[in-house]
Design an enzyme around this catalytic site. Structure first.
Site, PDB file in Angstrom:
ATOM      1  CB  SER A 257     -12.027 -46.016 -23.144  1.00  0.00           C
ATOM      2  OG  SER A 257     -13.064 -46.958 -22.975  1.00  0.00           O
ATOM      3  CE  LYS A 302     -11.210 -50.505 -22.480  1.00  0.00           C
ATOM      4  NZ  LYS A 302     -11.363 -49.064 -22.717  1.00  0.00           N
TER       5      LYS A 302
END
Length: 363
Positions: A257, A302
């Site tokens: 990611s 996140k």
């Protein structure tokens, strides 16, 4: 004993029993929470995250932070009390344990897969950044992994370059499976390869490899439900040769990611000026060699982690926008990106103070 007292005592004992059960009985869940966020333009553990040699680089200010998610380990057994607390906690997320650790997969296997994905994301980040700068990168298809006990074991090896299958030139990893599955299980397939050692020697000597081999492998049947496919037991990938060295120094991180943020950091260091205009930008997203940005897991964690660190803007994969926009931390602007070009365009707008037309999530 009075009835009221007996009832209260029984209720108290029942409550204690339930609490004990909640503490000692494990439940099949795991927890995700905001993890560390690291500036790809800065240092981590005393050394630069991005180290480039053999090419002129430029000072870069501001933040291009990659973000992570912290998860409970595979051998951790959550109890009911912890699960309930996690469900109620705003910044955490409780998910079925098999979401993070599929049945039959050990923590070591999951860690290895995450490490491989992280390594591949670094390679793709380099390729995507250099392509945006029109810097030529040589690429070829390789054997990425060989399944133990498969027909390919002992015949093909990780790192072997696949030049052709049955005489048909291979240009992309997907070509390999396509050509193999033209066969029926039990039929032979012929691979033309450059052995990994020959490829490594040629790269070291900066020459074109000349030694090729034809390897014949008898296919076997896939384990898929429904119609069976012919397979040999390998996965194909891509390897590259770069005209200069780009090292990414970041330990204890796994998964793909961070690809987008690595690519942007590399681009920033190889171009004059400051890509962020000094602003605090964080983000996430996988990236492929062509610069396409893909979705990731744990987007809600996140964004929380990025905002807690001080981020003002968050580069968000287009496919994660809907989930991220449901609960955006106050003070954080979500910018929708589908490619590295989208991200570069958004950063240009930020530098110029033109934020009205940013492609925001939820618009």
């Amino acid at each position: 004993m009075p009835r009221r007292t007996a009832t209260m005592l029984a209720s108290t004992l029942m409550l204690i029993a339930l609490l004990c059960a909640g503490v000692f009985i494990p439940v099949p869940y795991a927890e995700m929470s905001p993890g560390p966020t690291v500036n790809t333009l800065g240092d981590h553990d005393g050394e630069p995250v991005l180290q480039i040699s053999g090419r002129k680089t430029y000072a870069a200010t501001g933040h291009l932070n990659m973000t992570t998610v912290r998860v409970t380990s595979a051998d951790y057994r959550m109890n009911l009390v912890e699960a309930v607390y996690g469900w109620l906690a705003h910044d955490n997320k409780v998910v079925p344990r098999e979401t993070l650790y599929p049945a039959g997969k050990t923590e070591e296997q999951s860690t290895q897969e995450n490490a491989e994905e992280f390594s591949q994301s670094q390679e793709s980040a380099k390729v995507a950044a250099l392509k945006e700068l029109d810097v030529p990168v040589k690429s070829w298809v390789i054997v990425s992994t060989v399944v133990k006990g498969s027909p390919a074991e002992g015949k093909l090896h990780a790192g072997d370059v696949i030049k052709a299958v049955d005489g048909t030139t291979v240009k992309e990893p997907a070509d390999v499976a396509k050509l193999v599955t033209r066969h029926k299980p039990g039929q032979d397939v012929r691979f033309t390869i450059v052995p990994a050692k020959e490829q490594a020697a040629a790269e070291k000597e900066k020459r074109t490899p000349t030694k090729t081999q034809d390897i014949t492998i008898t296919t076997t049947s896939s384990d898929d439900d429904g119609e069976k496919r012919a397979i040999v037991g390998i996965s194909a990938g891509t390897d590259h040769t770069f005209p200069f060295t780009v090292d990414i120094k970041l330990a204890d991180v796994g998964g793909p990611s961070a690809g987008l943020m690595f690519a942007l950091g590399i681009y920033d260091k190889l171009t004059p000026g400051h890509l962020t205009g000094g602003k605090f930008v964080a983000g996430t997203g996988t990236i492929d060699d062509a610069g396409k940005v893909g979705p990731i897991g744990g987007i809600e964690m996140k964004t929380v982690g990025a905002r807690a660190k001080g981020a003002q803007y968050f580069l968000t994969p287009a496919d994660n926008c809907a989930a991220a926009a449901k609960d955006t931390p106050e003070g954080l602007t979500l910018i929708k990106v589908d490619t590295i070009q989208d991200a570069l365009g958004a950063l240009k707008d930020l530098r110029g103070g033109d934020t009205a037309d940013l492609p925001k999530c939820g618009k």
